[in-house]
Design an enzyme around this catalytic site. Structure first.
Site, PDB file in Angstrom:
ATOM      1  N   GLU A 117      -1.874 -11.285 -11.939  1.00 49.69           N
ATOM      2  CA  GLU A 117      -2.072 -10.141 -11.136  1.00 49.69           C
ATOM      3  C   GLU A 117      -3.126  -9.091 -11.941  1.00 49.69           C
ATOM      4  OE1 GLU A 117       1.150  -6.748 -12.610  1.00 49.69           O
ATOM      5  OE2 GLU A 117       2.025  -8.299 -11.480  1.00 49.69           O
ATOM      6  N   GLU A 146       5.454 -14.883   9.823  1.00 55.04           N
ATOM      7  CA  GLU A 146       6.108 -14.605  10.937  1.00 55.04           C
ATOM      8  C   GLU A 146       5.296 -14.333  12.185  1.00 55.04           C
ATOM      9  OE1 GLU A 146       8.976 -15.005  11.246  1.00 55.04           O
ATOM     10  OE2 GLU A 146      10.240 -15.268   9.133  1.00 55.04           O
TER      11      GLU A 146
END
Length: 271
Positions: free
Chosen positions: A110, A79
């Site tokens: 992860e 963004e």
């Protein structure tokens, strides 16, 4: 450490609740999140101040995370160019498992404590840069390993976690620990924890961009004009700033490509 994020929900038999009771209960829990974030404002201030200082001197901001946390980092980074007009590689979000993990979970991604640094090294991360680790649990090996390697290379390190006293926080120079308590759905950290991380990310990137001069007054004067809505918004800004007609403002905006440049050009013309 006590992982509050994994503790049992304080709500029981939620599978027997009515739809309204489920919604009301989730909403009641969500109301507590901004209050938890408020308690962390001094931590957020330290992180935002340090990141802004590094970026003023040419540094970049990186986010790393897995699962929901990683996705939130990617969203915030993606963004920044359209909102603030910064280059696409100035704020970078990296998720464990690569971009395919944005849409579909990648098994065991992860748990690799070496992969984050390998991912970051593709961007030639260096001592000018900043790295913020995102992990609701505060125990994600991918994030811990990345932060530790980064710190050893004099990269500024911070984190946003939702448990106190975590290994991720210990690996960070500027930790932000937003403890929101057990989730409505036990262990579902995409809920309150994810909301808390999103709120802090909004605060961090917006504050940094303001400090970097990417906002004038309260306007996004460097936003990218990627659709009709944004062109109209920018035109209105130019109109109001220069006190000119819509068509003239739109022509300036399209010619110069940003509100900032259009206003500057219009001001010079008036002089």
């Amino acid at each position: 450490m006590i992982r509050v994020t994994e503790q049992d929900s304080t709500y029981h038999d939620i599978d027997q609740m009515s739809v309204m009771d489920i919604l009301r209960s989730i909403n009641n829990e969500d109301k507590t999140v901004p209050l938890a974030v408020e308690q962390c404002l001094p931590q957020i201030e330290k992180l935002a101040t340090a990141v802004a200082e590094r970026m003023k001197n040419g540094g970049r901001l990186f986010y790393i995370g897995a699962g929901t946390s990683g996705r939130l980092g990617v969203v915030d980074a993606s963004e920044c160019p359209p909102t603030f007009g910064v280059p696409f590689d100035e704020v970078v979000g990296i998720i464990a498992g690569g971009d395919k993990a944005i849409r579909k979970a990648v098994e065991n991604a992860e748990d690799d404590d070496q992969q984050a640094w390998a991912d970051l090294s593709e961007f030639n991360i260096n001592e000018k840069d900043c790295l913020v680790g995102l992990a609701a649990s505060g125990t994600t090996p991918y994030v811990i390993g990345g932060l530790q390697k980064a710190a050893a290379q004099q990269v500024l390190t911070g984190c946003i976690v939702c448990n106190a006293g975590s290994p991720v926080a210990a690996a960070s120079e500027f930790p932000v620990e937003v403890v929101v308590g057990p989730e409505f759905l036990t262990g579902s950290t995409r809920m309150k924890s994810g909301t808390a991380q999103k709120l802090v990310l909004n605060m961090l990137s917006t504050t940094v961009m303001i400090r970097l001069g990417r906002v004038k007054g309260n306007k996004m004067v460097d936003m990218q004009l990627t659709n009709h809505k944004l062109v109209d918004r920018g035109t209105q800004m130019v109109m109001n700033e220069l006190n000119i007609a819509y068509q003239e403002a739109e022509a300036l905006l399209i010619r110069y490509g940003s509100v900032r440049k259009a206003v500057l050009a219009g001001t010079k013309t008036k002089e």
